[in-house]
Motif scaffolding. Structure first.
Motif, short mmCIF file in Angstrom:
data_model
loop_
_atom_site.label_atom_id
_atom_site.label_comp_id
_atom_site.label_asym_id
_atom_site.label_seq_id
_atom_site.Cartn_x
_atom_site.Cartn_y
_atom_site.Cartn_z
N PHE A 190 2.63 -11.27 47.24
CA PHE A 190 3.69 -11.55 46.28
C PHE A 190 5.02 -11.13 46.90
O PHE A 190 5.66 -10.19 46.46
CB PHE A 190 3.49 -10.81 44.96
CG PHE A 190 2.52 -11.47 44.04
CD1 PHE A 190 2.77 -12.73 43.54
CD2 PHE A 190 1.35 -10.84 43.67
CE1 PHE A 190 1.87 -13.34 42.70
CE2 PHE A 190 0.45 -11.44 42.83
CZ PHE A 190 0.70 -12.70 42.35
N PRO B 9 7.96 -8.67 40.16
CA PRO B 9 6.98 -9.67 40.58
C PRO B 9 5.54 -9.29 40.35
O PRO B 9 4.68 -10.15 40.25
CB PRO B 9 7.27 -9.81 42.08
CG PRO B 9 7.91 -8.52 42.47
CD PRO B 9 8.69 -8.09 41.29
N TYR B 10 5.23 -8.00 40.30
CA TYR B 10 3.84 -7.60 40.12
C TYR B 10 3.81 -6.22 39.48
O TYR B 10 4.80 -5.49 39.43
CB TYR B 10 3.08 -7.59 41.45
CG TYR B 10 3.71 -6.72 42.50
CD1 TYR B 10 3.45 -5.36 42.55
CD2 TYR B 10 4.59 -7.26 43.42
CE1 TYR B 10 4.05 -4.55 43.49
CE2 TYR B 10 5.20 -6.46 44.38
CZ TYR B 10 4.92 -5.10 44.41
OH TYR B 10 5.52 -4.31 45.34
N GLU C 259 -0.36 -5.84 46.65
CA GLU C 259 0.18 -7.11 46.14
C GLU C 259 1.40 -7.59 46.91
O GLU C 259 1.64 -8.79 46.99
CB GLU C 259 0.55 -6.98 44.65
CG GLU C 259 -0.61 -7.12 43.70
CD GLU C 259 -1.09 -5.76 43.21
OE1 GLU C 259 -0.97 -4.79 43.99
OE2 GLU C 259 -1.57 -5.66 42.09
N TRP D 260 -2.67 -14.01 35.78
CA TRP D 260 -1.30 -13.85 36.28
C TRP D 260 -0.28 -13.76 35.16
O TRP D 260 0.91 -13.82 35.40
CB TRP D 260 -0.98 -15.02 37.22
CG TRP D 260 -1.97 -15.10 38.32
CD1 TRP D 260 -1.98 -14.39 39.49
CD2 TRP D 260 -3.15 -15.91 38.35
NE1 TRP D 260 -3.08 -14.70 40.24
CE2 TRP D 260 -3.82 -15.64 39.57
CE3 TRP D 260 -3.71 -16.84 37.47
CZ2 TRP D 260 -5.02 -16.27 39.92
CZ3 TRP D 260 -4.90 -17.46 37.81
CH2 TRP D 260 -5.54 -17.17 39.03
N ARG E 35 7.11 -15.74 44.68
CA ARG E 35 6.04 -15.06 43.96
C ARG E 35 4.75 -15.87 43.90
O ARG E 35 3.71 -15.34 43.54
CB ARG E 35 6.49 -14.76 42.53
CG ARG E 35 7.69 -13.83 42.49
CD ARG E 35 8.17 -13.61 41.08
NE ARG E 35 9.37 -12.78 41.06
CZ ARG E 35 10.05 -12.51 39.97
NH1 ARG E 35 9.66 -13.00 38.82
NH2 ARG E 35 11.12 -11.75 40.03
N TYR E 36 4.78 -17.13 44.21
CA TYR E 36 3.60 -17.95 44.05
C TYR E 36 2.84 -18.12 45.35
O TYR E 36 1.88 -18.85 45.41
CB TYR E 36 3.99 -19.32 43.47
CG TYR E 36 4.84 -19.18 42.23
CD1 TYR E 36 4.30 -18.69 41.06
CD2 TYR E 36 6.20 -19.50 42.26
CE1 TYR E 36 5.07 -18.51 39.93
CE2 TYR E 36 6.98 -19.33 41.13
CZ TYR E 36 6.41 -18.84 39.97
OH TYR E 36 7.17 -18.66 38.86
N ASN F 263 2.98 -15.30 36.75
CA ASN F 263 3.27 -15.13 38.16
C ASN F 263 2.76 -16.26 39.04
O ASN F 263 3.10 -16.31 40.21
CB ASN F 263 2.67 -13.82 38.67
CG ASN F 263 3.73 -12.75 38.83
OD1 ASN F 263 4.86 -13.03 39.16
ND2 ASN F 263 3.35 -11.51 38.59
N ARG F 264 1.94 -17.14 38.51
CA ARG F 264 1.37 -18.21 39.33
C ARG F 264 1.84 -19.58 38.88
O ARG F 264 2.15 -20.43 39.71
CB ARG F 264 -0.16 -18.13 39.26
CG ARG F 264 -0.88 -19.26 39.99
CD ARG F 264 -0.80 -19.11 41.48
NE ARG F 264 -1.59 -17.99 41.94
CZ ARG F 264 -2.91 -18.04 42.19
NH1 ARG F 264 -3.56 -19.16 41.99
NH2 ARG F 264 -3.54 -16.98 42.62
#
Length: 374
Positions: free
Chosen positions: A55, A212-213, A51, A278, A59-60, A308-309
């Motif tokens: 990411f 972020p992930y 990721e 997300w 983050r997008y 996250n998106r």
């Protein structure tokens, strides 16, 4: 033994399968299978981009330069045991999967053990395991029922509600019978996934800044796009059910086939909550009943955790309903040549989980010719 690139799907589901659906265009994988007349064992390893490649600081972003060095290790490991019983009337399957992730390119060799029980690794910082049970039973001539249950995260009702459950259930029935010189088939199926099934984006209650992930079952294929970005693009998919978490689906299809002619009808319904691929996975010391009702019950009508998106996910306020009615027909003119047609009528309400979008309709028509060279 198979090594290379192929599509994967495990189960009898018509709308998808809870453990592994053919959502991805391909897997880069190594698969070992051993079987006898009533037993089959499969060990699978499928590798994905980490990721952190898509990411990064922003983050997008889902793109990256094709000249950039790829870093991080992420792979999916699964072992699957299938048994056939009572003169092949009953099939029972147990599958355990593990998503392993390391931003430092480390490989945890015990995860490659084909007889290891992943739930006992106690290494949550690097991996996340998932368990699946499937069964199908032919209880009468031409009649078969099947069920799938997946457990990404499970919690008993008497336990402290510190984290959301992540389970899924799918079931259906197939039926076939001779009719008017042909074969009539029908299938009815329903599925349910919790709002946080397959998700592990972390949103810790102790930290002011969220990560972020996380180690989830949302994976990506890295492709090169000339028309869109003229650069590498990471296309994300859910490894499990086709429609991801937070959804209820129902599907009915029937068809009749006689020699050269085929006719088919299909009806599909889905109620999808505000959570998507997300949505961040929230964890707290405890959740009150109101929070559990709004965020842990499918389908959700509000999006209170981060995303996250989409930065405007908090505006989602309703269930996204989809109804599709399809009619299809095909006729084989020659052994190599077939013509086909299909009409779909789609009804969508509250698209993108926004009540202001109301009801929308669409009609789609397909007419084609298929030629088989071999």
């Amino acid at each position: 033994v198979q090594f290379g690139r192929d599509r994967l799907s495990w189960g009898l589901g018509k709308t998808g399968n809870l453990m592994m659906s053919d959502n991805l265009p391909y897997h880069n994988m190594l698969r070992f299978t051993a079987f006898s007349e009533c037993f089959k064992y499969t060990f699978l390893t499928s590798v994905f981009p980490h990721e952190e490649n898509y990411f990064p600081d922003e983050r997008y972003s889902l793109t990256g330069s094709p000249n950039n060095e790829m870093f991080g290790t992420e792979y999916y490991i699964a072992h699957r045991i299938e048994g056939r019983f009572f003169n092949d009337r009953l099939t029972a399957t147990l599958t355990e999967g593990l998503m392993y992730s390391s931003a430092k390119d480390h490989i945890q060799f015990e995860t490659l053990n084909p007889v290891s029980f992943y739930h006992n690794n106690y290494t949550a910082a690097n991996n996340n395991s998932i368990l699946d049970f499937e069964a199908d039973w032919t209880f009468a001539k031409g009649a078969n029922v099947y069920v799938q249950f997946v457990m990404d995260e499970f919690q008993f009702i008497f336990e402290n509600q510190k984290w959301p459950a992540g389970t899924g259930l799918l079931g259906g029935m197939n039926y076939a019978v001779p009719l008017y010189g042909g074969i009539f088939t029908a299938c009815v199926e329903g599925a349910y996934t919790d709002p946080y099934t397959y998700l592990r984006y972390k949103e810790w209650y102790k930290n002011s800044e969220s990560e972020p992930y996380g180690i989830d079952f949302i994976v990506a294929n890295r492709v090169y796009s000339i028309s869109l970005y003229n650069r590498a693009v990471y296309e994300e998919y859910c490894l499990g059910y086709k429609y991801g978490p937070d959804c209820i689906t129902a599907n009915f299809n029937c068809g009749w086939k006689k020699q050269k002619l085929e006719l088919g009808f299909n009806y599909f319904f889905m109620g999808h909550g505000t959570h998507d691929l997300w949505t961040k996975w929230a964890i707290k010391e405890s959740f009150d009943k109101e929070y559990i009702k709004n965020n842990f019950t499918t389908p959700t009508t509000s999006h209170e955790s981060s995303n996250n998106r989409f930065s405007d996910s908090y505006e989602r306020d309703s269930v996204w309903y989809t109804n599709t009615i399809s009619l299809a027909a095909s006729y084989r003119i020659l052994p190599e040549l077939k013509v086909f047609a299909q009409t779909d009528v789609v009804f969508v309400k509250n698209a993108f989980n926004l009540s202001t979008n109301g009801l929308e309709t669409d009609i789609q028509f397909v007419l084609g010719v298929k030629w088989n060279c071999f």
